[in-house]
Design a protein around this motif. Structure first.
Motif, PDB file in Angstrom:
ATOM      1  N   ASN A   1      10.302   2.319  -6.108  1.00  0.00           N
ATOM      2  CA  ASN A   1       9.111   1.864  -5.367  1.00  0.00           C
ATOM      3  C   ASN A   1       8.076   1.217  -6.277  1.00  0.00           C
ATOM      4  OD1 ASN A   1      10.032   2.974  -2.808  1.00  0.00           O
ATOM      5  ND2 ASN A   1       9.578   4.965  -3.675  1.00  0.00           N
ATOM      6  N   ASP A   2       8.544   0.623  -7.363  1.00  0.00           N
ATOM      7  CA  ASP A   2       7.665  -0.031  -8.328  1.00  0.00           C
ATOM      8  C   ASP A   2       7.746  -1.537  -8.108  1.00  0.00           C
ATOM      9  OD1 ASP A   2       6.272  -1.041 -10.470  1.00  0.00           O
ATOM     10  OD2 ASP A   2       7.212   0.263 -11.958  1.00  0.00           O
TER      11      ASP A   2
ATOM     12  N   ARG B   1      -1.130   0.065  -3.719  1.00  0.00           N
ATOM     13  CA  ARG B   1      -0.340   0.646  -4.800  1.00  0.00           C
ATOM     14  C   ARG B   1      -0.909   0.223  -6.148  1.00  0.00           C
ATOM     15  NH1 ARG B   1       4.639   2.775  -3.581  1.00  0.00           N
ATOM     16  NH2 ARG B   1       5.424   2.378  -1.472  1.00  0.00           N
ATOM     17  N   SER B   2      -0.844   1.128  -7.102  1.00  0.00           N
ATOM     18  CA  SER B   2      -1.411   0.840  -8.421  1.00  0.00           C
ATOM     19  C   SER B   2      -0.705  -0.317  -9.113  1.00  0.00           C
ATOM     20  CB  SER B   2      -1.323   2.094  -9.302  1.00  0.00           C
ATOM     21  OG  SER B   2       0.028   2.511  -9.437  1.00  0.00           O
ATOM     22  N   ASP B   3       0.557  -0.554  -8.761  1.00  0.00           N
ATOM     23  CA  ASP B   3       1.326  -1.613  -9.415  1.00  0.00           C
ATOM     24  C   ASP B   3       1.313  -2.925  -8.638  1.00  0.00           C
ATOM     25  OD1 ASP B   3       2.686  -0.535  -7.307  1.00  0.00           O
ATOM     26  OD2 ASP B   3       4.627  -0.471  -8.280  1.00  0.00           O
TER      27      ASP B   3
ATOM     28  N   THR C   1       0.850  -1.199   0.000  1.00  0.00           N
ATOM     29  CA  THR C   1       0.000   0.000   0.000  1.00  0.00           C
ATOM     30  C   THR C   1       0.878   1.239   0.000  1.00  0.00           C
ATOM     31  OG1 THR C   1      -0.115   0.121   2.419  1.00  0.00           O
ATOM     32  CG2 THR C   1      -1.750  -1.263   1.308  1.00  0.00           C
ATOM     33  N   ILE C   2       0.270   2.397  -0.248  1.00  0.00           N
ATOM     34  CA  ILE C   2       1.069   3.622  -0.342  1.00  0.00           C
ATOM     35  C   ILE C   2       1.521   4.130   1.014  1.00  0.00           C
ATOM     36  CG2 ILE C   2      -0.011   4.328  -2.500  1.00  0.00           C
ATOM     37  CD1 ILE C   2      -1.725   6.282  -0.929  1.00  0.00           C
TER      38      ILE C   2
END
Length: 641
Positions: free
Chosen positions: A573-574, A470-472, A348-349
């Motif tokens: 952070n990907d 997270r989007s990824d 998560t962010i």
């Protein structure tokens, strides 16, 4: 922790340097390749002249090729033999070339030197290519800083900054140290650290990082870390460690090299006379075959099987924002059977966001948000920050709030337009009233934190907040699952939250309400079951698990403790870089195995052909040294994305 700059060449020469200095830098960078190519040209000229004439001129050309092409490698081999008291491949090649010349095979000896020098130059090229990432990073380090002392501005060396110093940074300048903005606001280009191409806004009380670029505002920054402890300096150290640490396969070959060279020398020595007595070979043939054996049995290609490939893979990863602390960790990624993830800040962010707003009949969502933000505006709680962000995004204006009373851990209350409001958790506004509100209002509360808004004695609305995935994350987990690697989530959050997040991104198993020592125990259990396990985390509480896992992977935005403990750092952070890096590791291991099998097969075939008297020295030279060049070129394929 600092790295001596003289160990690495700068990306571009200093503009003020004179021509002699520039020439020297370029020679250091390309000298090996130039020497090899000059030797090759001399050999071609000598070979061409030998067709139409004979005499000492041709031998002089070949001798020049010997000296120019072989000097660097011969010197390296002799120095290593004296220093380490061990035999090496360079010494074998030197002896083979001298032996060929002694029995009159000047051309063959010169070709041997040329191809050996060319393979060495290619290997050096690979190492320099890997070091370019470090050179590029070091070129971003600011040398000086403007420090404010006693009301005056002084220019000092950046490395002399101390914690607590206040520095002035103008637009377009590199920020010389990690610190906190104490005056002014600006936007910063952090691409050198995080890989994020978009500028990041910075205002008072927000952190900035050394070697990032201040774009458009004048700011005063209070230094929070000394030069050697900045995140940027730690990145440089990670890259240097990765370049210097050798993988197990290469260490095994190095340990074998001394014994193998000794066997080759003894075998070649025996072959100089035994075949004469055992098989009736002539002395000329016996000595010739001994020299061919000396050439073809040398493990040049085997020695070059690993490091060019490993350095190319490390260089490839660095370009994608993935830093390895050594080839051994890159090699280990291919063996993973399970990966455990921390949740907050990793999957998560790490910041809660408002996902839903509901209102009782007679109220609308914007009004509930307006009342909430007008009061929460006075709180520093992370949930308050999330509500403020949502209101700013919706362009909700603030109302004047008075008589604010913050109850840490529970909620906040205040008066707006003469009306008293309470904002907080169920226990703060009344558990029964909160329960009744949730049963009559369509609010999806599973896995979320609920903040209630109460007017006098009635709950008029609620906001649901959750740490956003997270989007990824989902794409990364899907790719890892598809690769046959089991995924786990270890989190300190509640069972409901953990279950909801795990279901959303398709993590196979999870463990909720984990303390740091419990995460450690879970990694121990997974290691017993799966043998090779990775842990991905970003916080100090993740460091025991990161250290215990076979491969520890830290997010680049994580804490210093996590970055120092981990074996691999994902700077951008990907999370998608994790399956990409696993694929890179498998590709690297596959290429290393190809190289080793190929090089051993070539040696066996050439030795057999030599014993059958079907191999000439020129073919032996080309076959052996050609295989060395091929394995290096095969390793260089890993430089591609």
């Amino acid at each position: 922790m600092g790295i001596p700059e003289q160990q690495f060449m700068k990306m571009t020469p200093d503009p003020s340097a004179d021509k002699k200095t520039r020439w020297k830098e370029q020679f250091q960078k390309h000298g090996e390749m130039v020497a090899a190519l000059v030797a090759g040209v001399l050999i071609l000229i000598g070979w061409g002249l030998s067709i139409v004439m004979s005499g000492p001129v041709i031998n002089i050309l070949f001798i020049a090729a010997f000296v120019i092409g072989g000097f660097a490698k011969a010197k390296e081999g002799i120095e290593e033999t004296i220093k380490d008291k061990t035999l090496n491949v360079e010494l074998l090649m030197f002896l083979a070339a001298i032996g060929a010349a002694i029995i009159g095979y000047w051309l063959e000896g010169a070709v041997l030197i040329f191809i050996f020098a060319l393979s060495g130059a290619l290997e050096t090229y690979t190492m320099n290519k890997s070091k370019n990432e470090l050179s590029a990073l070091m070129s971003l380090q600011p040398e000086t800083a403007r420090v404010l002392r006693n009301g005056k501005e002084e220019s000092i060396l950046a490395k002399d900054l101390e914690i607590g110093d206040t520095i002035l940074v103008k637009p377009g300048e590199l920020i010389p140290a990690d610190g906190v903005v104490v005056k002014g606001k600006t936007s910063v280009n952090e691409s050198a650290i995080t890989g994020e191409s978009m500028p990041v806004g910075k205002k008072e009380h927000e952190e900035v990082l050394a070697s990032t670029v201040n774009l458009d505002g004048v700011v005063h920054v209070k230094v929070s870390k000394t030069n050697e402890n900045t995140l940027f300096q730690k990145i440089i150290t990670l890259v240097q460690n990765a370049q210097e640490e050798k993988p197990p396969a290469h260490l095994f070959i190095e340990r074998l090299e001394n014994a193998y060279v000794m066997v080759v020398l003894i075998g070649s020595g025996l072959m100089m006379f035994l075949p004469h007595y055992l098989f009736g070979w002539s002395w000329n043939e016996t000595i010739y075959r001994a020299l061919v054996l000396l050439v073809v049995a040398s493990p040049c290609a085997l020695v070059a099987s690993t490091m060019p490939a490993v350095l190319s893979a490390i260089s490839n990863g660095s370009r994608q924002g993935v830093l390895f602390k050594g080839g051994v960790h890159l090699e280990g990624l291919a063996k993973l059977s399970a990966i455990a993830f921390d949740k907050t800040g990793t999957l998560t962010i790490g910041k809660p966001e408002v996902t839903n707003i509901v209102a009782r009949d007679g109220w609308d969502q914007d009004k509930i948000l307006q009342i909430a933000v007008s009061i929460e505006h006075y709180s520093n709680h992370p949930l308050a920050s999330a509500i403020i962000r949502r209101a700013k995004k919706a362009e909700i204006p603030l109302l004047e709030a008075e008589d604010i009373k913050d109850v840490p851990g529970w909620g906040i209350e205040g008066t707006v337009n003469g009306v008293r409001y309470q904002i907080g958790k169920a226990d703060f506004v009344g558990k029964e009233a909160a329960k009744e509100f949730l049963t009559t209002t369509p609010l999806e509360a599973i896995g979320k934190t609920i903040v209630f808004v109460k007017k006098d004695r009635e709950i008029i609305g609620a906001l649901a907040l959750r740490d956003i995935v997270r989007s990824d994350a989902k794409e990364a987990i899907s790719a890892i699952n598809a690769a046959g690697i089991d995924t786990f989530m270890l989190t300190g959050d509640s069972e409901e939250t953990a279950r909801e997040i795990a279901h959303e991104i398709d993590v196979k198993q999870y463990k909720a309400e984990c303390l740091p020592d419990e995460k450690l125990e879970e990694i121990k259990k997974l290691t017993k079951k799966y043998r090779w396990v990775a842990m991905v985390g970003d916080g100090t509480n993740d460091t025991p698990a990161l250290a215990m896992a076979n491969v520890g992977i830290a997010m680049g935005a994580g804490t210093d403790a996590a970055l120092e403990t981990a074996d691999v750092v994902i700077m951008k952070n990907d999370l998608r870089q994790i399956p990409n890096t696993i694929r890179l590791s498998k590709r690297m291991n596959r290429i290393v195995k190809q190289n080793m099998v190929f090089s051993v097969a070539v040696i066996v075939v050439l030795i057999a052909a030599n014993f059958m008297q079907d191999l000439s020295l020129p073919l032996g030279v080309i076959g052996h040294e050609g295989s060395t060049i091929l394995v290096i070129m095969n390793g260089l394929r890993l430089l591609r994305g």
